[in-house]
Motif scaffolding. Structure first.
Motif, mmCIF file in Angstrom:
data_model
loop_
_atom_site.group_PDB
_atom_site.id
_atom_site.type_symbol
_atom_site.label_atom_id
_atom_site.label_comp_id
_atom_site.label_asym_id
_atom_site.label_seq_id
_atom_site.Cartn_x
_atom_site.Cartn_y
_atom_site.Cartn_z
ATOM 1 N N ARG A 85 0.863 -1.183 0.000
ATOM 2 C CA ARG A 85 0.000 0.000 0.000
ATOM 3 C C ARG A 85 0.889 1.219 0.000
ATOM 4 O O ARG A 85 1.434 1.596 1.015
ATOM 5 N N ARG A 86 1.035 1.865 -1.151
ATOM 6 C CA ARG A 86 2.019 2.932 -1.231
ATOM 7 C C ARG A 86 1.658 4.109 -0.341
ATOM 8 O O ARG A 86 2.526 4.828 0.113
ATOM 9 N N GLU A 87 0.366 4.307 -0.027
ATOM 10 C CA GLU A 87 0.031 5.459 0.786
ATOM 11 C C GLU A 87 0.246 5.186 2.273
ATOM 12 O O GLU A 87 0.222 6.098 3.078
ATOM 13 N N LEU A 88 0.464 3.894 2.620
ATOM 14 C CA LEU A 88 0.623 3.560 4.031
ATOM 15 C C LEU A 88 1.920 4.147 4.598
ATOM 16 O O LEU A 88 1.980 4.568 5.745
ATOM 17 N N SER A 89 2.958 4.191 3.783
ATOM 18 C CA SER A 89 4.235 4.706 4.277
ATOM 19 C C SER A 89 4.108 6.174 4.647
ATOM 20 O O SER A 89 4.649 6.625 5.652
ATOM 21 N N ILE A 90 3.342 6.928 3.866
ATOM 22 C CA ILE A 90 3.207 8.359 4.151
ATOM 23 C C ILE A 90 2.360 8.559 5.413
ATOM 24 O O ILE A 90 2.577 9.490 6.184
ATOM 25 N N VAL A 91 1.420 7.631 5.657
ATOM 26 C CA VAL A 91 0.638 7.704 6.899
ATOM 27 C C VAL A 91 1.573 7.556 8.091
ATOM 28 O O VAL A 91 1.492 8.309 9.063
ATOM 29 N N LEU A 92 2.486 6.596 7.987
ATOM 30 C CA LEU A 92 3.439 6.383 9.082
ATOM 31 C C LEU A 92 4.320 7.606 9.300
ATOM 32 O O LEU A 92 4.560 8.019 10.436
ATOM 33 N N MET A 113 9.830 13.940 -0.676
ATOM 34 C CA MET A 113 9.667 13.407 -2.029
ATOM 35 C C MET A 113 10.731 12.347 -2.326
ATOM 36 O O MET A 113 10.452 11.324 -2.933
ATOM 37 N N LEU A 114 11.981 12.623 -1.882
ATOM 38 C CA LEU A 114 13.055 11.653 -2.091
ATOM 39 C C LEU A 114 12.727 10.338 -1.402
ATOM 40 O O LEU A 114 12.910 9.260 -1.968
ATOM 41 N N LEU A 115 12.210 10.448 -0.183
ATOM 42 C CA LEU A 115 11.835 9.259 0.574
ATOM 43 C C LEU A 115 10.798 8.456 -0.206
ATOM 44 O O LEU A 115 10.868 7.234 -0.313
ATOM 45 N N ASN A 116 9.852 9.184 -0.801
ATOM 46 C CA ASN A 116 8.796 8.537 -1.580
ATOM 47 C C ASN A 116 9.366 7.801 -2.785
ATOM 48 O O ASN A 116 9.013 6.661 -3.074
ATOM 49 N N VAL A 117 10.303 8.467 -3.476
ATOM 50 C CA VAL A 117 10.925 7.831 -4.643
ATOM 51 C C VAL A 117 11.665 6.572 -4.212
ATOM 52 O O VAL A 117 11.588 5.515 -4.854
ATOM 53 N N TYR A 118 12.374 6.659 -3.071
ATOM 54 C CA TYR A 118 13.142 5.525 -2.569
ATOM 55 C C TYR A 118 12.214 4.364 -2.226
ATOM 56 O O TYR A 118 12.488 3.208 -2.565
ATOM 57 N N ILE A 119 11.099 4.682 -1.573
ATOM 58 C CA ILE A 119 10.159 3.630 -1.187
ATOM 59 C C ILE A 119 9.543 2.980 -2.423
ATOM 60 O O ILE A 119 9.377 1.766 -2.490
ATOM 61 N N SER A 120 9.237 3.807 -3.460
ATOM 62 C CA SER A 120 8.687 3.228 -4.690
ATOM 63 C C SER A 120 9.662 2.244 -5.302
ATOM 64 O O SER A 120 9.275 1.212 -5.832
#
Lengths: 255, 339
Positions: free
Chosen positions: B30-37, B324-331
């Motif tokens: 769930r890609r949006e779960l990481s941002i929730v955390l 944003m970098l964190l998001n790219v890394y997680i993707s």
């Protein structure tokens, strides 16, 4: 590596292209091309780059209109108006780019623009089930219909595109270079898939290729397209890769 | 369906069980779960600070809402646009302009409801023009909407005479339009909810993902890619107009210097931090909501912690890019482990 099945009963002629010509300005792409395919038959359409294969496909799929000649489907003359029109008559094409969307899961690609809905809402569960059934029926093994297409191998992607085309009311299936950019093992899987489609007996397959040796085993009949003309039409049992290569090499020698 | 949860091995490759515990896999799935955390972590960080007592108050939650609601509303549209492979850089100025479009109708003697309807129509018209210029003339949305943004900024100054105006909206309508304490949050949640359902459970959502992920494949499948894009431009401008009206009715002043590029940037940043791909094809609207929540917490938290006003934008800029970098890394991790 392809297990040859017995030559099937020759079915009825489902598609016939008769004396088709097509010019683009000063360039004659096709000259008096006649080609036909029966249900349950796999026709190999071979030819070099620039021989006119793409133009011929685009005419059969309704994308181009021929300058002269006619197209018969089930023996009736039809003027194909558009790709959608050809599709509605059961002519499906799997292009080299496969028309898959990497970001979508397998089952949504399978139902792309043909989604099952209840009112305005998608029926995800039903689509998953039917996609899994349809893929299983023609023996395609993928990890999960919920997997994003980008995570699949080239062979699996090709198989999904073929399965999607077949799953419509397809009667003629055109496969444009299905083995391009594919390893031997994956290519073998696709050839076995084509063989299984042949044994269903209700589908005519036109296999477009420029690598002769790969496809000779799976084709019932071979047509060679050179300089916009069909120069060779024979059952594949009566010819060989060597003979085809010789024909093409002769062309290079005289060029 | 069972086949969804068990990823059978592709012949010849071993599944990467190294991805670890079920939680880690769920997070990656769930890609949006990481941002929730990350949002929860930021919330915990600022709650635990010495100013935590000021952070955890109903009044401060209200301030958080004031930040995040317009970002989330506009971000809902931007998310779908990004998924389509487009972007609207004019949305912030649509936010600024639409209240003054409303005033121009109102000042001509039309009543408030009719002026509102016409202002909303103007908002959608802005999106229609953006979308048509993009698709008919095949001009990149970056340039198209950049020009539209400048145009709207100028129109706002002409219309307002560069003066703020008190909205002539009162009573129940004003409460509905942002006047009631939490009404803006309701607007944001409803729009986020509707757009997430549209993305996940309607053909439109599939077409948007297909149009952005592989426009050629989408077109070959018979999807009217341009129509999908124009509709999404219209939706984005509509939401930007609604956000402008609701946000500025709440403030009690139509301000020609409000919104603008900062508003647009925060909306797009919310979407990207929330897991939407800048290059199209994938994203979630709920992720955008949490992206907005995170940005609001950062903005509000650093304000409370007393970061100097000069350094403030430096901190925000770094925090946004880091997120944003964190998001790219997680993707990237997702892609590697979800094979």
């Amino acid at each position: 590596m392809t297990e040859q099945t017995d030559p099937p009963e020759p079915g009825t002629e489902v598609l016939r292209v008769e004396r088709i010509s097509k010019r683009f300005g000063p360039v004659t792409a096709l000259r008096d091309v006649t080609l036909s395919v029966r249900t349950g038959e796999v026709l190999g359409l071979l030819g070099d780059n620039g021989a006119g294969k793409s133009t011929l496909i685009k005419i059969v799929t309704g994308f181009h209109r021929p300058d002269s000649g006619r197209i018969l489907i089930d023996g009736r003359e039809i003027a194909l108006r558009s790709v959608a029109h050809a599709r509605s008559l059961g002519i499906e094409t799997v292009y080299q780019d496969l028309a898959l969307v990497d970001e979508l899961p397998v089952y949504l690609n399978f139902f792309l623009n043909k989604e099952l809905t209840a009112g305005p809402f998608l029926r995800h569960t039903a689509m998953r089930r039917r996609a899994a059934e349809a893929l299983g029926e023609i023996g395609i093994d993928i990890p999960s219909v919920g997997a994003e297409v980008r995570t699949l191998s080239g062979g699996q992607r090709q198989a999904i595109a073929v399965a999607r085309a077949v799953n419509t009311a397809a009667r003629v299936l055109l496969l444009d270079e299905p083995l391009a950019a594919m390893g031997a093992r994956e290519g073998g899987q696709i050839l076995r898939l084509i063989d299984r489609l042949r044994t269903r007996g209700d589908l005519a397959v036109i296999l477009i290729a420029h690598n002769y040796s790969q496809v000779m085993d799976v084709c019932d009949r071979v047509n060679l397209l050179q300089h916009g003309e069909i120069t060779f039409d024979r059952p594949s049992a009566e010819t060989s890769v060597a003979e085809l290569l010789e024909l093409v090499h002769a062309e290079y020698r005289t060029a | 369906m069972a086949s969804d949860t068990e990823l059978r091995a592709v012949p010849g490759t071993e599944p990467r069980r190294a991805a670890g515990s079920g939680l880690a896999r769920a997070l990656l799935r769930r890609r949006e779960l990481s941002i929730v955390l990350v949002a929860i972590a930021a919330f915990a960080y600022f709650s635990a600070g010495s100013y935590g007592t000021a952070f955890n108050t109903s009044n401060n939650y209200h301030i958080l809402m004031q930040y995040l609601a317009p970002w989330a509303i506009i971000g809902a549209g931007e998310t779908l646009l990004l998924i389509c492979g487009e972007i609207d850089l004019s949305a912030g100025f649509t936010y600024t302009f639409v209240p003054f479009a409303f005033m121009s109708f109102y000042n001509q003697g039309l009543d408030v409801p009719l002026s509102l309807v016409l202002a909303i129509a103007v908002a959608m018209g802005i999106g229609l023009v953006n979308g048509l210029i993009r698709t008919v003339f095949n001009l990149s949305s970056f340039i198209t909407t950049l020009g539209m943004g400048f145009f709207l900024e100028g129109m706002t100054y002409i219309q307002s005479g560069a003066e703020p105006t008190t909205p002539p909206i009162a009573g129940g309508l004003a409460d509905f339009m942002g006047g009631w304490r939490w009404s803006e949050l309701v607007w944001a949640l409803v729009i986020i909810g509707v757009m997430q359902v549209a993305l996940s459970y309607t053909k439109y959502g599939v077409y948007a993902q297909a149009s952005g992920g592989n426009p050629l494949s989408a077109a070959e499948s018979g999807i009217k890619v341009n129509r999908v894009k124009v509709a999404t431009f219209v939706l984005t401008s509509l939401f930007a107009g609604v956000a402008g009206l609701v946000d500025q009715v709440r403030v009690g002043s139509f301000d020609p210097t409000s919104g603008g590029n900062t508003m647009m940037f925060m909306a797009v940043a919310s979407a990207v931090i929330g897991g939407t791909a800048l290059l199209g094809g994938s994203g979630t609207v709920v992720g955008t909501l949490f992206g907005a929540v995170l940005l609001a917490i950062i903005q509000n938290g650093f304000t409370l912690s007393g970061v100097s006003a000069y350094a403030f934008d430096v901190v925000i800029g770094i925090a946004v890019v880091a997120a944003m970098l964190l998001n790219v890394y997680i993707s990237r991790l997702r892609r590697r482990y979800l094979r």
